[in-house]
Design an enzyme around this catalytic site. Sequence first.
Site, PDB file in Angstrom:
ATOM      1  N   GLN A 108       0.807  -1.223   0.000  1.00 13.81           N
ATOM      2  CA  GLN A 108       0.000   0.000   0.000  1.00 13.81           C
ATOM      3  C   GLN A 108       0.840   1.274   0.000  1.00 13.81           C
ATOM      4  O   GLN A 108       0.320   2.352  -0.280  1.00 13.81           O
ATOM      5  CB  GLN A 108      -0.949  -0.015   1.207  1.00 13.81           C
ATOM      6  CG  GLN A 108      -1.957  -1.151   1.109  1.00 13.81           C
ATOM      7  CD  GLN A 108      -2.897  -1.233   2.296  1.00 13.81           C
ATOM      8  OE1 GLN A 108      -2.628  -1.948   3.245  1.00 13.81           O
ATOM      9  NE2 GLN A 108      -3.998  -0.515   2.256  1.00 13.81           N
ATOM     10  N   HIS A 138       1.046  -9.427   4.630  1.00 12.66           N
ATOM     11  CA  HIS A 138      -0.111  -8.516   4.612  1.00 12.66           C
ATOM     12  C   HIS A 138      -0.748  -8.558   3.218  1.00 12.66           C
ATOM     13  O   HIS A 138      -0.442  -7.739   2.347  1.00 12.66           O
ATOM     14  CB  HIS A 138       0.307  -7.095   4.988  1.00 12.66           C
ATOM     15  CG  HIS A 138      -0.853  -6.190   5.340  1.00 12.66           C
ATOM     16  ND1 HIS A 138      -0.962  -5.528   6.531  1.00 12.66           N
ATOM     17  CD2 HIS A 138      -1.978  -5.848   4.641  1.00 12.66           C
ATOM     18  CE1 HIS A 138      -2.082  -4.817   6.560  1.00 12.66           C
ATOM     19  NE2 HIS A 138      -2.718  -4.999   5.413  1.00 12.66           N
ATOM     20  N   ASN A 172      -1.779 -10.956   8.366  1.00 16.12           N
ATOM     21  CA  ASN A 172      -2.767  -9.909   8.588  1.00 16.12           C
ATOM     22  C   ASN A 172      -4.151 -10.363   8.128  1.00 16.12           C
ATOM     23  O   ASN A 172      -4.305 -10.830   6.992  1.00 16.12           O
ATOM     24  CB  ASN A 172      -2.376  -8.659   7.792  1.00 16.12           C
ATOM     25  CG  ASN A 172      -3.409  -7.549   7.931  1.00 16.12           C
ATOM     26  OD1 ASN A 172      -3.526  -6.934   8.996  1.00 16.12           O
ATOM     27  ND2 ASN A 172      -4.180  -7.294   6.882  1.00 16.12           N
ATOM     28  N   GLU A 173      -5.121 -10.226   9.005  1.00 20.89           N
ATOM     29  CA  GLU A 173      -6.526 -10.504   8.676  1.00 20.89           C
ATOM     30  C   GLU A 173      -6.720 -11.768   7.848  1.00 20.89           C
ATOM     31  O   GLU A 173      -7.199 -11.703   6.697  1.00 20.89           O
ATOM     32  CB  GLU A 173      -7.160  -9.303   7.966  1.00 20.89           C
ATOM     33  CG  GLU A 173      -7.264  -8.078   8.850  1.00 20.89           C
ATOM     34  CD  GLU A 173      -8.089  -6.953   8.245  1.00 20.89           C
ATOM     35  OE1 GLU A 173      -8.399  -7.002   7.047  1.00 20.89           O
ATOM     36  OE2 GLU A 173      -8.424  -6.007   8.989  1.00 20.89           O
TER      37      GLU A 173
HETATM   38  C1  BGC Z   1      -6.384  -4.005   6.006  1.00 13.93           C
HETATM   39  C2  BGC Z   1      -5.717  -2.784   5.432  1.00 13.93           C
HETATM   40  C3  BGC Z   1      -6.776  -1.890   4.795  1.00 13.93           C
HETATM   41  C4  BGC Z   1      -7.730  -1.433   5.864  1.00 13.93           C
HETATM   42  C5  BGC Z   1      -8.834  -0.520   5.388  1.00 13.93           C
HETATM   43  C6  BGC Z   1      -7.694  -3.750   6.660  1.00 13.93           C
HETATM   44  O1  BGC Z   1      -8.603  -4.645   6.105  1.00 13.93           O
HETATM   45  O2  BGC Z   1      -5.497  -4.724   6.822  1.00 13.93           O
HETATM   46  O3  BGC Z   1      -4.736  -3.198   4.523  1.00 13.93           O
HETATM   47  O4  BGC Z   1      -6.213  -0.821   4.117  1.00 13.93           O
HETATM   48  O5  BGC Z   1      -8.323  -2.532   6.495  1.00 13.93           O
HETATM   49  O6  BGC Z   1      -9.657  -1.140   4.471  1.00 13.93           O
END
Ligand code: BGC
Length: 389
Positions: free
Chosen positions: A18, A112, A155-156
């Site tokens: 990003q 990520h 991440n997530e």
């Molecule tokens: C993610 C980020 C994303 C943010 C806003 C999260 O889902 O980890 O990469 O930019 O939320 O959408």
Amino acid sequence: MTSFPEGFLWGAATAAHQVEGNNLNNDWWRLEQVAADYGVQASGDALDSYHRYHEDMRLLADRGFTAYRFSLEWSRIEPLPGQFSRAALDHYRRMIDTARELGLEPVVTVHHFTHPVWFDDRGAWLWDGAVDAFMRYAEQACTILGDVHWIITINEPNVLAITHGGQRQVALGNPYPRNALPDQEIGDVLIAAHRVAAPMLRQRTGARVGWSVANQALTATPGNEEKFTEVQYLIEDKYLQVSREDDFVGVQSYTSQPVEADGIVPHPVADDNTLMGWAYRPDALGIAVRHTRDVVGPDVPILVTENGIATDDDERRIAYTTAALEEVAAAIGQGVNVRGYLHWSLLDNFEWGHWAPTFGLVAVNRETFARHPKPSLDWLGEVARRNAV
Ligand code: BGC
């Protein structure tokens, strides 16, 4: 004024794809090249943070923040299967050193959302070599993570399993599922990958290791309690339960959604929706940290690894964050073990195919790459210095 516990971490977060620019060798870059017809924008040079990370971190350090969360880019570290780039690893090591020199605690995410194209070509997370490949990459990452205290493996995973599940459906000729739940098979692989990588990272680095889960702060609509429990398990609790074995859990929260008989209710159009089209719900963070504590148990520390708002009105960002922090303070007062708050995001970055939703404490001119701090950066820095909101 409400104070936070001593040693509470105050920071902001970014992710490699990003902000870095020119990640030519990952799945997202490839998608951006073919999806322009569907309104997907390209990351391009992004914010050139690959070269400007020192300047980025100084923005935080100068204002009294104490932490910076960033991610390693797998496609740079392992450009071809089994070929690891020492130069890329050294780059991320320099980022860790820079954070330390500036007095920032580095919080490092190993994965990520992005992976190398060769991994994609083999079937990504559904390739039968996926877990082994991730493990080999994580082992190489260990060589530079020796003195890092906070490591996030993935991440997530619950969002990754939704987006990859959606892409999988499209590849099968089906439409992208609306309001989709995580693809269970992909979710299981991510859990397996975390479960092998986390103990290895812990053992070789001595860091606290965990992963960060997207929290939807779901609520039940009357009569739909059973559906709510089912959806909450599939989208969230399945991943939170894994954190019971970990040293900490990352909470990522932006908004809240009700669940009805058909599943999660899409955000209704409303004047005060954020630039993501999400309901304005700063209270979601309170729901998220409490629910996380309930599922993971009281002994696993919580780090808020993402929270913020996409808005072009910086006063609104400050209002949202104030309310969210008051929620965190109240939860801490009730015994929830929250150890830090990392705002999403430091910079107005590439929001996965879109540049319009601006989450940053800092705006960036994408021609000159000049950084323009917003009032919210100073404001949150002041909160960090006082350790109080
Ligand atoms: C993610 C980020 C994303 C943010 C806003 C999260 O889902 O980890 O990469 O930019 O939320 O959408």
